[in-house]
Design a protein around this motif. Structure first.
Motif, mmCIF file in Angstrom:
data_model
loop_
_atom_site.group_PDB
_atom_site.id
_atom_site.type_symbol
_atom_site.label_atom_id
_atom_site.label_comp_id
_atom_site.label_asym_id
_atom_site.label_seq_id
_atom_site.Cartn_x
_atom_site.Cartn_y
_atom_site.Cartn_z
ATOM 1 N N GLU A 179 -32.740 41.017 5.172
ATOM 2 C CA GLU A 179 -31.440 41.699 5.185
ATOM 3 C C GLU A 179 -30.677 41.425 6.482
ATOM 4 O O GLU A 179 -30.148 42.338 7.130
ATOM 5 C CB GLU A 179 -31.615 43.205 4.949
ATOM 6 C CG GLU A 179 -32.250 43.523 3.605
ATOM 7 C CD GLU A 179 -32.443 45.019 3.356
ATOM 8 O OE1 GLU A 179 -31.963 45.846 4.166
ATOM 9 O OE2 GLU A 179 -33.080 45.341 2.342
ATOM 10 N N ALA A 225 -35.733 43.973 11.835
ATOM 11 C CA ALA A 225 -35.634 43.689 10.401
ATOM 12 C C ALA A 225 -37.013 43.658 9.759
ATOM 13 O O ALA A 225 -37.210 44.169 8.649
ATOM 14 C CB ALA A 225 -34.903 42.367 10.171
ATOM 15 N N THR A 243 -31.885 36.678 3.717
ATOM 16 C CA THR A 243 -31.683 37.701 2.692
ATOM 17 C C THR A 243 -32.905 38.602 2.579
ATOM 18 O O THR A 243 -32.766 39.825 2.462
ATOM 19 C CB THR A 243 -31.356 37.045 1.335
ATOM 20 O OG1 THR A 243 -30.184 36.235 1.501
ATOM 21 C CG2 THR A 243 -31.106 38.076 0.255
ATOM 22 N N GLN A 296 -35.688 34.305 -2.663
ATOM 23 C CA GLN A 296 -34.608 34.549 -1.715
ATOM 24 C C GLN A 296 -34.860 33.793 -0.410
ATOM 25 O O GLN A 296 -35.995 33.527 -0.038
ATOM 26 C CB GLN A 296 -34.508 36.039 -1.406
ATOM 27 C CG GLN A 296 -34.047 36.889 -2.562
ATOM 28 C CD GLN A 296 -33.994 38.358 -2.168
ATOM 29 O OE1 GLN A 296 -34.864 38.843 -1.465
ATOM 30 N NE2 GLN A 296 -32.968 39.042 -2.632
#
Length: 176
Positions: free
Chosen positions: A9, A24, A6, A2
């Protein structure tokens, strides 16, 4: 694998405040920190360590505006190469060569003041370029991310990366 946005998030956007990036990472840490898996199987501990390492790497990449810009460009099919980009202006490349030569001459002569001036000039140039990149990404996102603006963004980022590499390549004057 990823992408960094991503993994953390986060939205795929250039404008990310440091506190949002830190939050995050913290959120991911609460889920995947290896200490939470101390009593789990070796497989689960290994997975947690791998996930946490990926989260840390993603955070480190996105917290730096140049790396964040590179990641966004890559996600839009405009990955930067490792060498000199052929789209950079000859004037820019000549300017970088002159600064490198000035810095090298300062190192050779032991002239710390001269080296400091060359280094400060590059740092200022890098900051001005990062500011221009920030504005250009804001415009690009506000316009709906048109492909027609990607070449311009890529050019701005390429030259800023080149300035940073030039700065990173300046040798310090040895202490005697």
């Amino acid at each position: 694998m990823q992408d960094s946005f991503t993994l953390l998030e986060l939205p795929h956007t250039f404008d990310l405040e440091a506190c949002v990036l830190r939050g995050a990472l913290l959120k991911g840490s609460l889920q995947w920190h290896p200490d939470r898996f101390a009593l789990a199987s070796a497989e689960k501990r290994a997975e947690a360590e791998e996930r946490m390492a990926s989260l840390n790497c993603a955070h480190e990449k996105l917290v730096d505006p140049l790396h964040r810009a590179e990641e966004l460009l890559s996600l839009h099919g405009q990955a930067l190469g490792n060498g000199t980009d052929q789209t950079s202006s000859p004037m820019f490349l000549m300017e970088m060569m002159e600064i490198k030569e000035e810095a090298e001459e300062a190192v050779q002569s032991g002239d710390r003041a001269r080296l400091a001036i060359a280094t400060a000039s590059l740092r200022k140039d890098e900051q001005e370029r990062i500011h221009a990149i920030t504005l250009a990404f804001r415009d690009w996102e506000a316009a709906g991310r048109p492909d027609s603006q990607l070449d311009q963004l890529r050019g701005l980022v390429t030259e800023a990366v080149y300035v940073r590499r030039t700065l990173d390549g300046i040798r310090p004057i040895p202490q005697h």
